[in-house]
Write an enzyme that holds these catalytic residues in place. Structure first.
Site, mmCIF file in Angstrom:
data_model
loop_
_atom_site.group_PDB
_atom_site.id
_atom_site.type_symbol
_atom_site.label_atom_id
_atom_site.label_comp_id
_atom_site.label_asym_id
_atom_site.label_seq_id
_atom_site.Cartn_x
_atom_site.Cartn_y
_atom_site.Cartn_z
ATOM 1 C CB CYS A 1 -42.747 68.212 13.018
ATOM 2 S SG CYS A 1 -41.820 66.739 12.507
ATOM 3 C CE LYS B 1 -44.575 63.564 6.690
ATOM 4 N NZ LYS B 1 -44.740 63.126 8.104
#
Ligand code: IRO
Length: 310
Positions: free
Chosen positions: A128, A44
């Site tokens: 992101c 992640k």
């Protein structure tokens, strides 16, 4: 060293691994990827310190895919660095995704990760879409250049970038012009399509809590955009830069399409979240079946060979 050399030479399934995000935040989740047919393990996206992320519900599955506004929940980069020695026991490449909250954080994290044993490569996340108040670096070409200049002063480990989807042809050219100036090992196309909206018509409401329901879209509908981004960067960048396909992959045929566009390896996100790590063995078997039927012995026989209509 392009990612192709890091990943190449392994069995076919090595070209199929997990996208950063789903089921790769804890050691237990990373172990499950390591024990599966996935050809690599990717963490992640990590920040300097551990983060809780956005309030739940922050992930929602639809029939065609997913919407998420996780908000970068992760254990902090040290956790993923510590995990590296355990990752090595699975005999497959281990990549750490980095998504610092600012340029200084990205530099600090990458300086700490660079050169570390058992970290095969770093995937710098420029895309992101879910940190409120933070614009996606990948949509600011000058800022992307500034960040990459800072990063490449300190990094020796192979490093690639995770890009957002682009939709306007000049934007592909502008980003490729930035990337050409750096020794990047790979480019992962694409991240989720940012800030979509999914509605529950019974409740007449959105389905995730953060950002008034706005979130990154994954799954079936983003495949055409993912394929176009893989194809464009494959044609615009040197062939020693591996293109990693991500977006809308849930079958061997989807992988075949990404490779036709030029992908050297592919990542599975939404489908991994739905099916679990068994998806890698299934998808790899389907791809082998398709290749057999078409008489292709290896990926290079058809990689990038998408035809246009003359
Ligand atoms: O919300 C997230 O954590 C997230 N969600 C995405 O869809 N892509 C990303 O790169 C990230 I860092």
């Amino acid at each position: 060293t392009s990612l192709a050399t890091v990943v190449a030479g392994c069995p076919l399934s090595s070209c199929l691994y997990n996208a950063s995000g789903p089921l790769c935040t804890t050691a237990a989740e990373l172990d499950a990827v390591g024990s599966s047919e996935a050809g690599a393990i990717l963490s992640k996206s990590a920040t300097l310190e551990k983060r809780q992320g956005n309030p739940s519900p922050r992930y929602f599955e639809t029939t065609w895919g997913s919407i998420n506004s996780m908000g970068l929940p992760n254990e902090g980069y040290r956790y993923y660095l510590d995990y590296a020695k355990r990752a090595a026991t699975f005999n497959k490449p281990y990549f750490i995704s980095v998504s610092g909250l600012g340029f200084e954080d990205n530099v600090a994290i990458i300086r700490a990760l660079s050169g570390q044993e058992h970290v095969s490569a770093i995937e710098l996340n420029l895309s992101c879409p879910n940190v409120p108040g933070k614009p996606q670096t990948g949509y600011d070409f000058e800022q992307s250049r500034v960040l990459l200049e800072m990063i490449f002063e300190h990094v020796t480990t192979p490093l690639g970038v995770k890009l957002p989807p682009y939709f306007d042809l000049p934007h592909f050219e502008m980003m490729a012009a930035v990337l050409r100036d750096f020794p990047i090992a790979f480019v992962t196309c694409i991240n989720s399509i940012g800030n979509g909206l999914v509605i529950d018509t019974d409740q007449e409401s959105v389905v995730i809590k953060p950002k008034s329901g706005f979130g990154g879209i994954g799954g079936d509908f983003i495949k055409p955009t993912a394929l176009a981004n893989v194809r464009k960067f494959y044609t615009l960048l040197d062939k020693d830069v591996a293109i990693i396909g991500c977006g809308g992959i849930k079958s061997g045929m989807d992988v075949f399409e990404h490779i036709l566009c030029g992908a050297s390896a592919v990542q599975v996100g939404t489908q991994l979240m739905r099916e679990g790590v068994g998806c890698f063995a299934r998808i790899a078997a389907e791809l082998r079946e398709i290749m057999g039927g078409k008489g292709y012995r290896d990926i290079d026989s058809f990689k990038g060979k998408l035809k246009t209509l003359e």
